[in-house]
Design an enzyme around this catalytic site. Structure first.
Site, PDB file in Angstrom:
ATOM      1  NE  ARG A 168     -12.000  14.209 -30.456  1.00 27.80           N
ATOM      2  CZ  ARG A 168     -11.961  14.178 -29.119  1.00 27.80           C
ATOM      3  NH1 ARG A 168     -10.832  14.273 -28.471  1.00 27.80           N
ATOM      4  NH2 ARG A 168     -13.057  14.042 -28.423  1.00 27.80           N
ATOM      5  CE1 TYR A 203      -4.122   1.881   0.316  1.00 26.55           C
ATOM      6  CE2 TYR A 203      -2.625   3.428   1.390  1.00 26.55           C
ATOM      7  CZ  TYR A 203      -3.835   3.157   0.775  1.00 26.55           C
ATOM      8  OH  TYR A 203      -4.750   4.166   0.607  1.00 26.55           O
ATOM      9  CG  PHE A 219     -16.676  13.635 -26.900  1.00 26.63           C
ATOM     10  CD1 PHE A 219     -16.532  14.841 -26.234  1.00 26.63           C
ATOM     11  CD2 PHE A 219     -15.822  12.598 -26.589  1.00 26.63           C
ATOM     12  CE1 PHE A 219     -15.548  15.007 -25.270  1.00 26.63           C
ATOM     13  CE2 PHE A 219     -14.828  12.747 -25.633  1.00 26.63           C
ATOM     14  CZ  PHE A 219     -14.689  13.959 -24.970  1.00 26.63           C
ATOM     15  CG  PHE A 225      -7.441  17.269 -24.751  1.00 25.75           C
ATOM     16  CD1 PHE A 225      -7.528  16.802 -26.059  1.00 25.75           C
ATOM     17  CD2 PHE A 225      -7.764  16.419 -23.715  1.00 25.75           C
ATOM     18  CE1 PHE A 225      -7.916  15.486 -26.308  1.00 25.75           C
ATOM     19  CE2 PHE A 225      -8.159  15.102 -23.966  1.00 25.75           C
ATOM     20  CZ  PHE A 225      -8.225  14.641 -25.266  1.00 25.75           C
ATOM     21  CB  THR A 226     -12.359  16.954 -24.437  1.00 22.26           C
ATOM     22  OG1 THR A 226     -11.444  15.859 -24.389  1.00 22.26           O
ATOM     23  CG2 THR A 226     -12.773  17.208 -25.870  1.00 22.26           C
ATOM     24  CE  LYS A 228      -3.828   9.922 -24.648  1.00 23.06           C
ATOM     25  NZ  LYS A 228      -4.651   9.917 -23.431  1.00 23.06           N
ATOM     26  CG  ASP A 260      -1.495  17.568 -21.954  1.00 20.71           C
ATOM     27  OD1 ASP A 260      -0.847  16.502 -21.894  1.00 20.71           O
ATOM     28  OD2 ASP A 260      -2.728  17.601 -22.131  1.00 20.71           O
TER      29      ASP A 260
HETATM   30  C1  P70 Z   1      -7.279  10.542 -26.826  1.00 22.73           C
HETATM   31  C2  P70 Z   1      -7.085  10.418 -25.333  1.00 22.73           C
HETATM   32  C3  P70 Z   1      -6.285  11.974 -23.684  1.00 22.73           C
HETATM   33  C4  P70 Z   1      -5.588  13.194 -23.317  1.00 22.73           C
HETATM   34  C5  P70 Z   1      -4.877  13.940 -24.282  1.00 22.73           C
HETATM   35  C6  P70 Z   1      -4.229  15.127 -23.889  1.00 22.73           C
HETATM   36  C7  P70 Z   1      -3.476  15.920 -24.876  1.00 22.73           C
HETATM   37  C8  P70 Z   1      -4.963  14.841 -21.691  1.00 22.73           C
HETATM   38  C9  P70 Z   1      -5.622  13.662 -22.010  1.00 22.73           C
HETATM   39  C10 P70 Z   1      -6.379  12.956 -20.917  1.00 22.73           C
HETATM   40  C11 P70 Z   1      -8.319   9.900 -24.602  1.00 22.73           C
HETATM   41  C12 P70 Z   1      -9.497  10.770 -24.775  1.00 22.73           C
HETATM   42  C13 P70 Z   1      -9.814  11.712 -23.825  1.00 22.73           C
HETATM   43  C14 P70 Z   1     -10.910  12.539 -24.011  1.00 22.73           C
HETATM   44  C15 P70 Z   1     -11.623  12.452 -25.166  1.00 22.73           C
HETATM   45  C16 P70 Z   1     -11.352  11.483 -26.107  1.00 22.73           C
HETATM   46  C17 P70 Z   1     -10.275  10.655 -25.918  1.00 22.73           C
HETATM   47  N1  P70 Z   1      -6.573  11.666 -24.851  1.00 22.73           N
HETATM   48  N2  P70 Z   1      -4.297  15.533 -22.624  1.00 22.73           N
HETATM   49  O1  P70 Z   1      -7.822   9.590 -27.407  1.00 22.73           O
HETATM   50  O2  P70 Z   1      -5.712  11.804 -20.572  1.00 22.73           O
HETATM   51  O3  P70 Z   1      -7.331   9.988 -21.173  1.00 22.73           O
HETATM   52  O4  P70 Z   1      -5.361   9.559 -19.673  1.00 22.73           O
HETATM   53  O5  P70 Z   1      -7.286  10.887 -18.869  1.00 22.73           O
HETATM   54  O6  P70 Z   1      -4.807  13.549 -25.548  1.00 22.73           O
HETATM   55  O7  P70 Z   1      -6.880  11.543 -27.429  1.00 22.73           O
HETATM   56  P1  P70 Z   1      -6.474  10.490 -20.042  1.00 22.73           P
END
Ligand code: P70
Length: 464
Positions: free
Chosen positions: A388, A78, A455, A130-131, A264, A221
């Site tokens: 996207r 732990y 989405f 980013f979303t 990634k 990021d």
């Molecule tokens: C994708 C994934 C994640 C992502 C990223 C950047 C530049 C942060 C994150 C978050 C997964 C994804 C996420 C949201 C919508 C669609 C797809 N991208 N910054 O496929 O990381 O997913 O580990 O929480 O690209 O692009 P995590």
């Protein structure tokens, strides 16, 4: 630098295949039923019904034998797992940050950083949204402000550094709201929503000078920053002789901390971290992580996951890995472009983005052309991709209307070390077949819209 032969010859996979996962091929009738059941949203389709999965490069890569072996070294205590200390040392060595807190994935780190650094009413500039990043900024009471260069919003511009920050836009914001209302700038490597586009070192140096003058931290990021480093090496004057590893360090040394989705660049199926150089900030993150993720020496991960991540980081900075990674994406992109398919240029590192506005000019953006095209690609060949565009961008919190972003894209995302060149050829043939009958494709109506990150779970019906 020890330059591998990839510089003289065609790229090839710097590995051989030891284990395979069998794929299931489906009939058109089966896919018709599957996409209908999924409400024309590829996120709601089942993996077993997919032939070539280009939904995302997130957590979908193939781990190496060494990473798998690392799983056996998991210290599942732990507190104070050995794997944590190993990972901490590797992050210190390759990214160069002093302090690190693991999280279950990228958005876990974004949550910590946003909660700690943003106060209600703050403005957070970034090189495109980013979303998940923007959502966490908003949940913490901040407002995201896009300060990326204009070229990033033009899918036809071939500017080599479309991920650059427009310092004038940043300066305008700082003057308007005051530097005390700008808690940090969010700087993304290989900007995902712009098509996987890098920033240049020159731009980062300029940004660094500006931010130092105004006392604004730069938070990276780092999700795809190793791939950004590759593009700097390839495109920027003075970097051809430097290694990806050196460039990564140079980038991180100009920033104050980072959030990371290790799913990634770092070649693992799960994991992330928050890292920084400021001790007070680290203490806060270390404290908050126990609320949301787990103790500060595992942050929601198993010990074995941290071990695989440490090994993945080492493999990710290898020149031959990046040559093959980016070579494969480029192979797909060039074949599509040569066939006249409208794609975002320059071709990015993690995906090829089809420009749905030019592919389906007869569909209005509020009838979701990119969503419709993603559904159509699945129907055609069992290829799963991701919208996207207008669906991903969501609604403007002030007007309640769809944001109708300039980029309306379908992302063909390539998992790392998973598919072969022949798979890429099948993708090209399938996209061309859909392109030939593009006039028949209709838009979609959204019939279910969830509140957050719509989405992922929205459902659609075809317009007749
Ligand atoms: C994708 C994934 C994640 C992502 C990223 C950047 C530049 C942060 C994150 C978050 C997964 C994804 C996420 C949201 C919508 C669609 C797809 N991208 N910054 O496929 O990381 O997913 O580990 O929480 O690209 O692009 P995590």
């Amino acid at each position: 630098m020890n330059t591998p032969d990839t510089d003289k010859r065609t790229w090839a996979e710097p590995y051989k295949i030891k284990m395979v996962e069998l794929l299931r091929m489906t009939t058109h009738k089966e896919r018709q039923a599957a996409i209908q059941e999924a409400g024309y949203n590829t996120f709601l389709t089942r993996s077993k019904d997919v032939y070539i999965d280009l939904l995302t490069d997130s957590g979908t890569g193939a781990m190496s034998d060494r990473q798998w072996a690392g799983l056996m070294l998991g210290d599942e205590a732990y507190a104070g797992s050995e794997n944590f200390y190993h990972l901490e040392a590797v992050i210190g060595e390759y990214y160069g940050y002093k302090y690190m807190v693991p999280t279950h994935q990228g958005r876990g780190a974004e949550n910590l950083m946003s909660q700690i650094m943003i106060k209600a009413g703050d403005h957070v500039p970034g090189n495109m949204y980013f979303t998940t990043t923007r959502l966490h900024q908003e949940l913490a009471g901040g407002t995201f402000v896009d300060v990326i260069v204009d070229e990033a919003h033009d899918p036809e511009s071939t500017f080599p550094f479309k991920g650059n920050v427009d310092i004038n836009k940043l300066d305008r914001l700082v003057k308007e709201v005051g530097e005390e209302r700008v808690p940090y700038i969010s700087l993304e490597g290989n900007v995902n929503m712009a098509g996987g586009q890098p920033f240049s070192m020159a731009n980062l140096n300029e940004l660094h000078a500006y931010c130092r003058k105004h006392g604004i931290p730069i938070m990276l990021d780092a999700t795809r920053t190793i791939e950004n480093a590759w593009f700097i090496r390839e495109r920027e004057d003075g970097y051809a002789g430097k290694s990806v590893r050196e460039i990564l360090r140079e980038i991180c040394d100009l920033t104050d901390g980072c959030t990371m989705s290790a799913k990634k660049d770092a070649l693992v199926n799960i994991g992330g971290f928050f890292a920084c150089n400021d001790e007070a900030l680290y203490r806060q993150a270390q404290n908050l992580v126990v609320v949301y993720e787990g103790l500060h020496t595992y942050g929601g991960l198993a010990g074995r996951d941290m071990e695989a991540m440490a090994q993945g980081i080492r493999e990710a900075v290898a020149e031959e890995h990046q040559a093959a990674r980016i070579g494969q994406v480029r192979y797909l992109g060039e074949k599509l472009a040569n066939a006249g398919i409208p794609i975002v240029l320059p071709i990015g590192s993690h995906a090829v983005f089809i420009d749905a506005k030019r592919f389906l000019p007869h569909i209005d953006q509020d009838d979701y052309p990119a969503q419709a095209l993603a559904a159509e690609l699945y129907l055609e060949a069992g290829i799963r991709t991701m919208e996207r565009g207008n669906v991903s961008a969501g609604r403007d919190p002030k007007t309640g209307k769809n944001r109708r972003p300039p980029l309306e894209l379908v992302r063909l995302t390539i998992p790392r070390r998973v598919y072969t060149q022949a798979h890429m050829d099948v993708v090209v043939e399938s996209v061309i077949d859909v392109y030939k009958r593009r006039d028949e494709i209709r838009g979609l109506k959204m019939e279910y819209e969830p509140e957050h990150l719509r989405f992922f779970q929205a459902r659609f019906t075809p317009l007749s």
